[in-house]
Design a protein around this motif. Structure first.
Motif, short mmCIF file in Angstrom:
data_model
loop_
_atom_site.label_atom_id
_atom_site.label_comp_id
_atom_site.label_asym_id
_atom_site.label_seq_id
_atom_site.Cartn_x
_atom_site.Cartn_y
_atom_site.Cartn_z
N TYR A 40 38.83 52.80 39.17
CA TYR A 40 37.47 52.38 38.85
C TYR A 40 37.09 51.07 38.72
O TYR A 40 37.69 50.38 38.03
N VAL A 41 36.24 50.83 39.41
CA VAL A 41 35.67 49.25 39.43
C VAL A 41 34.40 49.19 38.64
O VAL A 41 33.51 49.83 38.96
N PHE A 58 25.14 41.11 38.74
CA PHE A 58 26.41 41.70 39.50
C PHE A 58 26.47 42.92 39.65
O PHE A 58 26.03 44.06 38.92
N SER A 59 26.87 43.63 40.94
CA SER A 59 27.15 44.85 41.41
C SER A 59 28.27 44.98 42.24
O SER A 59 28.58 43.74 42.75
N SER A 60 28.92 45.97 42.77
CA SER A 60 29.75 46.06 43.68
C SER A 60 29.58 47.50 44.45
O SER A 60 29.14 48.21 43.93
N ARG A 61 30.56 47.44 45.53
CA ARG A 61 30.43 48.32 46.36
C ARG A 61 31.61 48.43 47.41
O ARG A 61 32.26 47.59 47.67
N LYS A 62 32.03 49.78 47.71
CA LYS A 62 33.09 49.62 48.92
C LYS A 62 32.25 49.06 50.04
O LYS A 62 31.18 49.12 50.44
N ALA A 63 33.09 48.50 50.97
CA ALA A 63 32.40 47.80 52.37
C ALA A 63 32.03 48.73 53.30
O ALA A 63 30.99 48.27 53.74
N THR A 64 32.30 50.08 53.15
CA THR A 64 31.76 51.23 53.95
C THR A 64 30.35 51.57 53.56
O THR A 64 29.77 52.43 54.15
N SER A 65 30.23 51.25 52.23
CA SER A 65 28.86 51.87 51.70
C SER A 65 27.92 50.76 51.58
O SER A 65 28.00 49.67 51.59
N SER A 69 26.40 49.15 43.06
CA SER A 69 26.19 49.64 41.57
C SER A 69 27.22 48.92 40.82
O SER A 69 27.91 48.10 41.29
N ASN A 70 26.99 48.94 39.53
CA ASN A 70 27.67 48.23 38.34
C ASN A 70 29.00 48.79 38.33
O ASN A 70 29.87 48.27 37.66
N TYR A 71 29.18 50.00 39.11
CA TYR A 71 30.55 50.73 38.78
C TYR A 71 30.75 51.58 40.26
O TYR A 71 29.83 52.05 40.74
N PHE A 72 31.87 51.80 40.60
CA PHE A 72 32.09 52.77 41.69
C PHE A 72 33.72 53.07 41.31
O PHE A 72 34.62 52.60 40.81
N TYR A 73 34.02 54.43 41.90
CA TYR A 73 35.31 54.92 42.16
C TYR A 73 35.93 54.89 43.51
O TYR A 73 35.02 54.91 44.41
N VAL A 74 37.26 54.43 43.59
CA VAL A 74 37.63 54.53 45.15
C VAL A 74 39.15 55.03 44.94
O VAL A 74 39.79 54.89 44.27
N VAL A 75 39.24 56.00 46.04
CA VAL A 75 40.62 56.62 46.36
C VAL A 75 41.25 55.99 47.27
O VAL A 75 41.01 55.81 48.33
N GLY A 101 30.65 36.32 35.34
CA GLY A 101 30.78 37.95 35.44
C GLY A 101 31.97 38.40 35.21
O GLY A 101 33.25 37.48 35.07
N ASN A 102 32.53 39.59 35.10
CA ASN A 102 33.55 40.21 34.68
C ASN A 102 34.12 41.54 35.73
O ASN A 102 32.93 42.35 35.95
N MET A 103 35.03 41.53 36.37
CA MET A 103 35.23 42.83 37.07
C MET A 103 36.41 43.41 36.44
O MET A 103 37.56 42.86 36.30
N LYS A 104 36.51 44.77 36.04
CA LYS A 104 37.41 45.47 35.28
C LYS A 104 37.95 46.39 36.20
O LYS A 104 37.22 47.13 36.95
#
Length: 104
Positions: A40-41, A58-65, A69-75, A101-104
């Motif tokens: 969970y990022v 700040f937001s983040s995403r998988k490179a393929t998306s 968003s401010n959060y996402f799950y990655v398997v 910023g902070n990334m958890k």
């Protein structure tokens, strides 16, 4: 956590930006185990003056998306690496400031 996953960069700098600019920086998350890991990022802006803004700083995403968003799950498969991006949307204010910023 460091024995389970490895994040390629500890600090992501954006340098100077202009108001309204959108910038991205790449980072990788590596699964160091021999089993699937779900990560969970979450990203957040630590500047108190920007927390009440309607648009995320700040937001983040998988490179393929294409959606950030401010959060996402990655398997992540065993011993595999996933490319991700941290996105900065510079607020439309005419002032000099550091974005924290902070990334958890």
């Amino acid at each position: 956590v460091q024995s389970i996953i490895k994040i390629s960069k500890g600090c992501l700098g954006f340098g100077s930006v202009i108001p309204g600019q959108l910038m991205e920086r790449e980072f990788e998350i590596t699964n160091q185990l021999d089993q699937i890991v779900i990560v969970y990022v979450m990203t957040e802006c630590l500047n108190p003056e920007y927390k009440s803004q309607s648009e995320q700083v700040f937001s983040s995403r998988k490179a393929t998306s294409l959606v950030s968003s401010n959060y996402f799950y990655v398997v992540i498969n065993p011993l595999a690496t996933v490319e991700c991006r941290l996105v900065l949307r510079a607020p439309k204010f005419q002032q000099t400031t550091k974005f924290l910023g902070n990334m958890k």
